[in-house]
Write an enzyme that holds these catalytic residues in place. Structure first.
Site, mmCIF file in Angstrom:
data_model
loop_
_atom_site.group_PDB
_atom_site.id
_atom_site.type_symbol
_atom_site.label_atom_id
_atom_site.label_comp_id
_atom_site.label_asym_id
_atom_site.label_seq_id
_atom_site.Cartn_x
_atom_site.Cartn_y
_atom_site.Cartn_z
ATOM 1 N N ASP A 55 0.854 -1.190 0.000
ATOM 2 C CA ASP A 55 0.000 0.000 0.000
ATOM 3 C C ASP A 55 0.894 1.245 0.000
ATOM 4 O OD1 ASP A 55 -2.918 1.003 0.474
ATOM 5 O OD2 ASP A 55 -1.827 1.913 2.142
ATOM 6 N N ARG A 56 0.753 2.171 0.923
ATOM 7 C CA ARG A 56 1.588 3.370 0.928
ATOM 8 C C ARG A 56 3.066 3.022 1.121
ATOM 9 N NH1 ARG A 56 -1.274 7.122 -1.487
ATOM 10 N NH2 ARG A 56 0.305 8.642 -0.801
ATOM 11 N N HIS A 80 -10.669 8.723 -1.642
ATOM 12 C CA HIS A 80 -9.973 9.209 -0.438
ATOM 13 C C HIS A 80 -8.635 9.852 -0.783
ATOM 14 C CE1 HIS A 80 -8.482 5.093 -1.086
ATOM 15 N NE2 HIS A 80 -7.371 5.482 -0.502
ATOM 16 N N TRP A 81 -7.979 9.453 -1.902
ATOM 17 C CA TRP A 81 -6.725 10.094 -2.300
ATOM 18 C C TRP A 81 -6.907 11.611 -2.387
ATOM 19 C CZ3 TRP A 81 -2.759 8.021 -6.264
ATOM 20 C CH2 TRP A 81 -2.271 6.769 -5.855
ATOM 21 N N TYR A 126 -0.379 11.314 1.772
ATOM 22 C CA TYR A 126 -1.225 11.450 0.579
ATOM 23 C C TYR A 126 -1.034 12.811 -0.081
ATOM 24 C CZ TYR A 126 -3.770 7.188 1.729
ATOM 25 O OH TYR A 126 -4.108 5.879 1.974
ATOM 26 N N HIS A 183 -7.305 -6.791 0.890
ATOM 27 C CA HIS A 183 -6.224 -5.822 0.770
ATOM 28 C C HIS A 183 -5.096 -6.041 1.776
ATOM 29 C CE1 HIS A 183 -4.133 -2.122 -0.050
ATOM 30 N NE2 HIS A 183 -4.399 -1.620 1.146
#
Length: 288
Positions: A104-105, A149-150, A203, A265
């Site tokens: 993910d991030r 959400h980004w 983000y 996820h």
């Protein structure tokens, strides 16, 4: 949990990183995603520790690591800055070369590590991610509906206020797949205003300075030279968004392979055995 691992706080130039490390063998750096902490890896880390030296930090801005200083361009929260902190961390632990796995991030910091520090990274694994630049260039109705959400997280102040008003409603999370200690660590992080701000700054950097770094790499023709593995969750939406995930990555890497994992996820929590086997197979190529 993390049997045989040591928990430390290690200083780097920008602040302090909370890190857990253990096992023996070639070093492997595991980078978590949003909104987790390093504890999300515990089931995978324990499985890998018989063969590898496993290092699991809280990323800058997450968990109990330092929160980068705010700047107008969010550069302290850039993946370039976080990658540099990871190199410092690994050096402090005695590792000048290592493999890196990012989810993910954390996958964006892992990608930046391989791009900015090719002499340090022996192998790269990205989980449930494509390059930020590629995601933004492919943004359409489906992406906007699923990953809105980004863009909300990039708005100043309001996301922090919304999340902190009811963290459970925003982040959910269940104790059973995470384990009690991981769940408690996650809940503490998502209730800390400083940490929530730090996670959102990740983000904000993504839509600006990180995109610029990716674009500069593309224009310069820079590629990931080390072996790269991409894994994505079969029960999540990455393949729905991009159809052929490896085709998105192929312009960025010279030695790429990948496949899906039967999981949602958070694959380190939901499918630790399958994920660990895939990582061990790929990382077994490392020479000490």
């Amino acid at each position: 949990m993390f049997e045989g691992f040591k928990l430390e706080t290690i200083p780097v130039t920008a602040g302090q990183l909370r890190v857990r490390h253990g096992g023996s063998g070639p070093p492997v750096l595991l980078l978590h995603g949003h909104p987790r902490t390093h504890v999300t890896w515990w089931k995978v880390a324990e499985r890998l520790a018989d063969t590898f030296r496993v290092i699991c930090p809280d990323l800058p801005g997450f968990g109990q690591s330092y929160v980068p200083q705010d700047t107008t361009d969010h550069s302290g929260s850039s993946k370039r800055a976080k990658a540099a902190a990871c190199v410092e961390l690994m050096g402090a632990l005695g590792h000048t070369q290592f493999a890196v796995v990012g989810h993910d991030r954390g996958a964006y910091t892992a990608f930046r590590l391989a791009m900015d520090h090719p002499d340090s990274v022996t192998h790269l694994v990205v989980l449930d991610a494509v390059p930020i630049l590629e995601a933004l260039e492919r943004t359409g109705e489906q992406f906007a509906r699923k990953w809105w959400h980004w863009f909300f997280f990039a708005v100043p102040d309001k996301p922090e206020r919304a999340i902190l008003a009811d963290p459970d409603a925003w982040y959910g999370g269940e104790m059973e797949p995470m384990g009690q200690a991981a769940y408690e660590d996650f809940r503490a992080a998502t209730r800390n205003p400083s940490v929530v701000h730090g996670m959102l700054e990740d983000y904000r950097a993504g839509l600006g300075v990180d995109r610029q770094h990716d674009l500069a790499d593309r224009r310069a023709g820079r590629l990931i030279e080390c072996p790269m593995l991409c894994l994505w969750s079969r029960l999540d939406d990455l393949a729905d968004l991009y159809d052929d995930v490896l085709a998105v990555w192929s312009p960025w890497a010279t030695n790429l392979e990948g496949h899906s994992i039967s999981s949602g996820h958070h694959m380190a929590e939901e499918a630790p055995e399958e994920l660990s086997k895939a990582l061990a197979r790929f990382l077994s190529q490392i020479e000490i």
